[in-house]
Design a protein around this motif. Structure first.
Motif, short mmCIF file in Angstrom:
data_model
loop_
_atom_site.label_atom_id
_atom_site.label_comp_id
_atom_site.label_asym_id
_atom_site.label_seq_id
_atom_site.Cartn_x
_atom_site.Cartn_y
_atom_site.Cartn_z
N ALA A 133 0.86 -1.19 0.00
CA ALA A 133 0.00 0.00 0.00
C ALA A 133 0.89 1.24 0.00
N PRO A 134 0.46 2.33 -0.64
CA PRO A 134 1.28 3.55 -0.65
C PRO A 134 1.37 4.16 0.74
N ASP A 135 2.43 4.91 0.98
CA ASP A 135 2.61 5.58 2.28
C ASP A 135 1.52 6.60 2.53
N GLU A 136 1.04 7.24 1.46
CA GLU A 136 -0.01 8.25 1.58
C GLU A 136 -1.20 7.81 0.73
N PRO A 137 -2.04 6.92 1.25
CA PRO A 137 -3.15 6.40 0.42
C PRO A 137 -4.16 7.47 0.08
#
Length: 640
Positions: A133-137
C-alpha cells in the motif's frame, strides 16, 4: 530423545499434542489457568501445573511460569501449540537457555517472520510476490486493510472503506493487537475484496500440499479444506515453489505455514504471512497426505537438539479430500457475538472418516478469557462433495446444548450450492448466508402458522416430567379433567403449544403422541413416526430430532419485578471489561453511535445506541468488569 513434554497451551491443541505423545511413548505435562482447571486436557496429561489467575497475561503468556512448570515436573521439552507464546522468539530462546528442547523453528526464523512488515521485506528479496500500500493512500487506493504486525486470527484487523475512517480504525486495531499479542504495531495494505486465502504447509523446506481457508468471519477462518479446490496445476506448482522459497529464505526448521492471497480471476497470488508454528487447520493436511505433523515437529526438534539432520519424508500425493470446520460458541445472528457459560451437552458422533479435535466436553464451562472455539470437526472422504455431505450430517446430529453456537451456520455452508461448486472467497459470508443462520431452527418463518413438532415434543416431555414427579394420585392421567373447558397450554418464548390429556393419552392437533417420557417423545404425523430427544435444564428445553436442534425457553408463570429493566437500557451482551466509555450523561446520540466498548474473548465489541435519543444513565466506568445482561447505560428517545 524427548522423554517428557510440556505443552505451553490449553484446550484442543494441548489434547492434540498429547495424543501424538502417547503414541510415541512420551510423557506429558499440562499447564492450566484457574478457569481451565476442569477441562479435559488437564486430566489427559500425566502431570499438570496450575498457573494462578485467568487473564492470559498472568498465565499462558508468562514465559517464566511456563519454564518453571517444566523444571518442577522434570519435562525436557516444550511444545508451544498455537497462539500465546508459540511465535515468541524470546520465549523460544528462554526455553533453549533453560536447557530444554524447543519444539519449533529456530528463534531467528521466528524473529524474521514475526513482524509482518519485516517478513514482506524478506519475501520481496526472495522473489515472492507481496501486496503493498502507498505511504499516503488516496481514495483510489480503497479499500484498505489494517493488520497487526505481530499475531493473527483476525485480531487487530480492520477493513477501511473511507479515508476519514482510517485513523480511528488504526487506533482500534492497535488497541486490540496490544491486548491480544502484547504488540500494538499495525500496518496497512490493499484489501482484495473477493480473494481466496490459500496456504501451503511446509516442514523445513519440504512442501506438504496446500489448504484453502477462504470461508471466514471477522477475518478469522471458519472452514478449511485440502486440497484447495479449483487450482490449475501451474498455479498449484507456483504456490508450492513460492512457499519453498519463503522457507528457504529463513532457513526454516519444523512445521510452518506460508499464507497467500489468491485472486482466482487473474490467477495471481501474494504473500500474506508465514506462521512459524502448527496451524489450527493442520488436520486436513494430515488426513489427505497421511502424515502426523506433530510427530514431524517432535522429530525435527530431536534432530536439532542432537545436531543431526532430520530425514524428512516427502509428502504422499493427496488422497481424497478433507474439510474442517471450527465450531465456535458464538451467535452468527448477532454479529458472531461470543458466548460463555456451561455446555450442558456436547456430543459429536464419531463415525468412519470423522475426526474431532475438541477442547471441551459435556459439563465444561466456556469462560470469557479465551478464544470461543469449542472444537474442530473434520471429515475425510474420496471426494470434496462426499466430505461436505458427511460433515454436514455429523454436525446436524450432534447434541450441543447450553450455549448458542455456529453449528447451524456451518451446516448451511457445507450444503450451500456456491460452496459445493467451489465458489469460495474471503467475502463468502458477507452475503445473506450468515444472516439466515438464526440461533436455532425455531425462526419466525418456521413457527408461523403451524404446530412445530419439536415444540410439541418439548411440551409433552415437560408434562411427563411433572407426572413422574408426583408423590400422590399417580394413577390419574396427565391433565385429566371431569369437564374439559379448554386445552392445556405450554408457553415458550418462541411458541405456545395447546394439548389435552386423558385416559387415552395426549391429544394434540396435527399429530399423535405415540410414546412419551421426560427425555424422549415419538410423534406420528400423516402416518410418519419421528422420535425426538428432549433435555431440560432450568428454563431451557433442548430438542434434538432429524431436522437438527431446537432450543426453547419456558415462560415463567410469574415475573419478579426486580428482573425488569427500563426501556432503552443497553445490556452487556456478554461478561467482559469496559475499555472505553464514548458518551456522557445528557449527551445526544444518533442510532448506531458507539456508547461503550467491551473487551471479551480477545476481541473488542462496541455497544451502540439502538436509536436516536439522549443518554440518561451511564452505570459503568472504564476498567469495570460487567456480567452478561448487566445494564450499562440508558438511552431515552424515539425508536427509528
Amino acid at each position: 530423545m524427548i522423554a517428557r513434554l510440556l505443552v505451553a497451551n490449553r484446550a484442543e491443541i494441548a489434547s492434540r499434542v498429547f495424543r501424538t505423545c502417547r503414541s510415541l511413548g512420551i510423557e506429558t505435562v499440562a499447564v492450566h489457568s484457574d478457569a481451565d482447571a476442569d477441562l479435559p486436557y488437564v486430566r489427559e496429561a500425566d502431570h499438570a501445573v496450575r498457573l494462578p489467575g485467568n487473564v492470559p497475561a498472568d498465565t499462558y503468556l508468562r514465559a517464566d511460569l511456563v519454564i518453571d512448570a517444566a523444571r518442577r515436573t522434570g519435562a525436557d521439552a516444550i511444545h508451544p501449540g498455537y497462539g500465546f507464546l508459540s511465535e515468541n522468539a524470546d520465549f523460544a530462546r528462554a526455553v533453549i537457555g533453560a536447557g530444554l528442547v524447543w519444539v519449533g523453528p529456530d528463534p531467528a526464523s521466528i524473529d524474521a517472520m514475526g513482524s509482518k512488515i519485516e517478513a514482506k521485506r524478506i519475501m520481496r528479496a526472495a522473489g515472492v510476490p507481496t501486496l503493498e500500500a502507498p505511504d499516503e493512500p488516496t481514495e483510489a487506493d480503497l479499500p484498505l486493510l489494517v493488520k497487526a504486525s505481530a499475531g493473527g486470527g483476525g485480531r487487530g484487523m480492520r477493513v477501511v472503506r473511507t479515508l476519514a475512517d482510517l485513523p480511528g480504525e488504526i487506533a482500534q486495531a492497535e488497541a486490540e493487537a496490544l491486548s491480544a499479542f502484547g504488540d500494538g504495531t499495525v500496518f496497512v495494505e490493499p484489501y482484495v475484496e473477493h480473494g481466496r486465502h490459500v496456504e501451503v504447509q511446509v516442514v523445513g523446506t519440504s512442501v506438504y500440499g496446500e489448504r484453502d481457508c477462504s470461508v471466514q468471519r471477522r477475518h478469522q477462518k471458519v472452514v478449511e479444506e485440502a486440497p484447495a479446490p479449483g487450482l490449475s496445476d501451474p498455479v498449484r506448482a507456483a504456490l508450492h515453489e513460492a512457499a519453498r522459497k519463503a522457507a528457504e529464505a529463513v532457513d526454516y526448521r519444523g512445521a510452518g505455514t506460508v499464507e497467500f492471497l489468491y485472486d482466482a480471476a487473474t490467477e495471481r497470488f501474494f504473500f500474506l504471512e508465514m506462521n512459524t508454528r502448527l496451524q489450527v487447520e493442520h488436520p486436513v493436511t494430515e488426513l489427505v497426505h497421511g502424515v502426523d505433523l506433530v510427530a514431524l515437529q517432535l522429530a525435527a526438534a530431536e534432530s536439532s537438539a542432537s545436531g543431526m539432520v532430520m530425514d524428512r519424508p516427502q509428502a504422499d500425493d493427496p488422497h481424497g479430500h478433507a474439510i474442517e470446520v471450527r465450531l465456535y460458541a458464538e451467535d452468527p445472528a448477532a454479529g458472531y457475538q461470543p458466548q460463555s457459560g456451561v455446555l450442558t451437552a456436547f456430543e459429536i458422533p464419531l463415525e468412519d472418516g470423522i475426526r474431532v479435535d475438541a477442547g471441551f466436553e459435556s459439563g465444561s464451562e466456556v469462560s470469557t478469557h479465551y478464544d470461543a472455539m469449542l472444537a474442530k470437526v473434520i471429515a475425510h472422504a474420496p471426494t470434496r462433495e462426499a466430505a461436505a455431505r458427511k460433515l454436514a450430517g455429523v454436525l446436524s446430529r450432534a447434541k450441543i446444548h447450553g450455549l448458542v453456537t455456529n453449528r447451524d451456520l456451518l451446516v448451511r455452508i457445507l450444503r450451500d450450492e456456491a460452496f459445493l461448486a467451489g465458489e469460495v472467497s474471503t467475502a463468502f459470508l458477507d452475503g445473506d448466508l450468515a444472516a439466515r443462520s438464526a440461533r436455532t431452527a425455531t425462526t419466525e418463518e418456521q413457527l408461523e402458522g403451524r404446530t412445530v413438532p419439536e415444540a410439541v415434543a418439548a411440551a409433552i416431555a415437560l408434562a411427563e416430567a411433572t407426572r413422574q414427579a408426583r408423590t400422590v394420585q399417580r394413577g390419574i392421567p396427565v391433565a385429566w379433567r371431569n369437564v374439559v373447558s379448554q386445552p392445556q397450554r405450554t408457553l415458550f418464548e418462541e411458541v405456545s403449544v395447546e394439548w389435552s390429556g386423558g385416559r387415552d393419552g395426549y391429544v394434540v392437533d396435527g399429530c399423535t403422541v405415540v410414546a412419551a417420557s421426560p427425555t424422549r417423545v415419538t410423534l406420528e404425523t400423516d402416518g410418519v413416526r419421528t422420535t425426538y430427544d428432549v433435555a431440560v435444564v432450568g428454563a431451557a428445553v433442548d430438542v434434538d430430532g432429524p431436522h437438527g436442534h431446537v432450543r426453547l425457553t419456558r415462560v415463567p408463570r410469574f415475573v419478579d419485578p426486580a428482573d425488569t429493566v427500563a426501556s432503552g437500557s443497553l445490556l452487556a451482551p456478554m461478561p467482559g471489561t469496559v475499555v472505553r466509555v464514548a458518551v456522557e450523561p445528557g449527551q445526544s446520540v444518533s442510532a448506531g453511535d458507539p456508547v461503550l466498548v467491551l473487551e471479551a474473548m480477545k476481541m473488542q465489541h462496541t455497544v451502540s445506541a439502538p436509536y436516536a435519543g439522549v443518554v440518561t444513565e451511564i452505570n459503568v466506568k472504564t476498567g469495570a468488569q460487567v456480567a452478561s445482561g448487566e445494564v450499562l447505560a440508558v438511552v431515552e428517545g424515539e425508536e427509528a
